[in-house]
Enzyme design. Structure first.
Site, mmCIF file in Angstrom:
data_model
loop_
_atom_site.group_PDB
_atom_site.id
_atom_site.type_symbol
_atom_site.label_atom_id
_atom_site.label_comp_id
_atom_site.label_asym_id
_atom_site.label_seq_id
_atom_site.Cartn_x
_atom_site.Cartn_y
_atom_site.Cartn_z
ATOM 1 N N ASN A 159 0.809 -1.223 0.000
ATOM 2 C CA ASN A 159 0.000 0.000 0.000
ATOM 3 C C ASN A 159 0.839 1.268 0.000
ATOM 4 O O ASN A 159 0.487 2.249 -0.650
ATOM 5 C CB ASN A 159 -0.931 0.002 1.209
ATOM 6 C CG ASN A 159 -1.961 -1.108 1.113
ATOM 7 O OD1 ASN A 159 -2.734 -1.153 0.164
ATOM 8 N ND2 ASN A 159 -1.935 -2.035 2.059
ATOM 9 N N SER A 190 6.004 11.038 7.394
ATOM 10 C CA SER A 190 5.610 10.888 8.794
ATOM 11 C C SER A 190 6.788 11.060 9.727
ATOM 12 O O SER A 190 7.937 10.751 9.388
ATOM 13 C CB SER A 190 5.031 9.486 8.998
ATOM 14 O OG SER A 190 4.909 9.179 10.368
ATOM 15 N N TYR A 228 6.357 0.887 9.057
ATOM 16 C CA TYR A 228 5.580 1.985 8.480
ATOM 17 C C TYR A 228 6.495 3.175 8.185
ATOM 18 O O TYR A 228 6.443 3.777 7.107
ATOM 19 C CB TYR A 228 4.465 2.367 9.459
ATOM 20 C CG TYR A 228 3.778 3.672 9.169
ATOM 21 C CD1 TYR A 228 2.798 3.760 8.194
ATOM 22 C CD2 TYR A 228 4.106 4.819 9.892
ATOM 23 C CE1 TYR A 228 2.170 4.964 7.929
ATOM 24 C CE2 TYR A 228 3.483 6.018 9.636
ATOM 25 C CZ TYR A 228 2.507 6.096 8.656
ATOM 26 O OH TYR A 228 1.892 7.291 8.399
ATOM 27 N N LYS A 246 7.518 5.138 4.651
ATOM 28 C CA LYS A 246 7.411 6.577 4.412
ATOM 29 C C LYS A 246 8.748 7.142 3.921
ATOM 30 O O LYS A 246 8.787 7.985 3.021
ATOM 31 C CB LYS A 246 6.934 7.288 5.675
ATOM 32 C CG LYS A 246 5.463 7.009 6.002
ATOM 33 C CD LYS A 246 4.553 7.540 4.902
ATOM 34 C CE LYS A 246 3.081 7.260 5.136
ATOM 35 N NZ LYS A 246 2.237 7.820 4.044
#
Lengths: 267, 267
Positions: A90, A115, A152, A156
């Site tokens: 994703n 992020s 995650y 990013k």
């Protein structure tokens, strides 16, 4: 900007903050994997301007970028603890799909929701909690190498690098915003770290507005309000983008009474 | 190092250079997606020490890392023009598979073959060809953000970031070597850029030897010989790893007669 702006992940927390603040300032095309409630759409946006698709669906993404002048790419798995397979598909592959489609469609500008998790491991045991406090001078400014908190955050950081590649090899301006702790209403209480990286909804919308209006090449900036406590510099956002934040977590922490509960977000 | 060292991509150009130079200095376990010719194996390595598997095969990778003390991870699609789907699977997902298996197996040390292509877009029209020449002072030193030449370079930068994540969150030393232009015998002729980033086979083997022997936490270093022409600093490799290169492309370019043809590599 006369051409429409594609906003991916429009139904997420960041997307809603952007649309609440600058929803009427642009001609939006909205993309989300879930249908968006009609009553949440900004004035002038109808369900015909909403594309329900996954960013890993290349054909749908190519149709969505057709004719837009800019992309604000928020879509992805937003969970800091998301498993690798999800962020690989994703966030990494999805961001590449949107970037490639954007340059093929002749889009000029790409704003990427990065992020704080891309650099969370700078918060070492030696530095914390001092770095969260007002008098501490430690600052990250966007020129440092990533040190992700989690996979995650790896995804990013990879989105930032993909943006760099597409900027360097195509005529595409790219701004990466390392979003702090976005909460609605007031900053987190009893959470020094969250106060230090607080981003108000108002400042969030203003920052993305500047990303859509300023002239730049490739930028990595921190997305936080002008908090007294901070370990992210906002100087580059001020200089390169004309960011002029109005909020400061100190006003809430030490002063005014919160009017509504914080809605925490860890984009 | 008493425990075996797993070398992935052992049959590739970098793997062959390493095994030719320090093949007898370690107890190797070799992994490659293709069987390795018995006559190419270093003394002491038998076909029983060779694992034929793809790095995207998680079960095979977990068996391969079991009991090793260190991993030298070279495997991946080595083509600078490799398509995205291949570098996503083989280089990004593959590197993550090996890193996760290594930390789960209690491996102490991970040496990653990164590439000059992670930073190739620093070679802008304004800087070239001056930066390839002896008197030019432009240097990259490993602290700069990636600027990939291609999607292969994006995948290598992502491998570095994955290494940073696993280092910060697990007890794993990680060295990332941004390999220059590895050629056998002599540097490229008539190719200033290749002379500036030349890495001899001898210096390559020595550098990976230092990556297996030195004490460090997380490092990004450039893998080039001590060329007069250079735009990559080797100071960090000297300081952190004790790298002491013996070769210099200038000795060939302006002096000695090449004995065999260069075998270009763009790892």
């Amino acid at each position: 900007m006369d051409d429409p702006v594609l906003l991916t992940g429009a139904g997420g927390r960041v997307g809603r903050a952007i649309l609440a603040g600058i929803g009427e300032a642009y001609d939006w095309r909205l993309l989300d994997r879930e249908p968006l409630a009609a009553e949440r759409l900004p004035a002038g946006v109808t369900t015909e301007d909403v594309v329900v698709a996954d960013v890993t669906d290349e054909e749908a993404v190519r149709r969505a970028v057709d004719g837009v002048g800019a992309v604000v790419h928020l879509a992805g798995d937003p969970r800091p603890n998301a498993p690798w397979d999800s962020v690989l598909a994703n966030n990494i592959d999805g961001t590449r799909t949107v970037l490639a489609a954007a340059v093929d469609a002749g889009v000029d500008r790409f704003v990427f929701a990065s992020s704080n998790h891309a650099v969370g491991a700078y918060e070492t045991e030696d530095r914390t909690p001092d770095m969260y406090r007002k008098d501490d001078e430690f600052r990250l400014n966007g020129s440092e190498l990533p040190r992700p908190s989690n996979l995650y955050g790896v995804s990013k950081a990879t989105g930032e690098t993909l943006g760099r590649y597409y900027h360097d090899h195509h005529d595409l301006s790219v701004a990466c915003v390392r979003i702090g702790n976005l909460t609605k209403g007031h900053p987190p209480r009893e959470y020094e770290r969250g106060q230090a990286m607080w981003l108000s909804h108002r400042d969030c919308a203003h920052l993305f507005d500047r990303c859509l209006a300023a002239d730049y090449e490739y930028e990595i900036v921190y997305g936080i309000s002008d908090n007294d406590r901070k370990y992210y510099s906002i100087e580059r956002a001020r200089e390169a983008l004309g960011y002029d934040p109005q909020d400061n977590s100190a006003a809430y922490t030490f002063g005014g009474e919160p009017k509504e509960e914080a809605e925490p977000d860890s984009a």
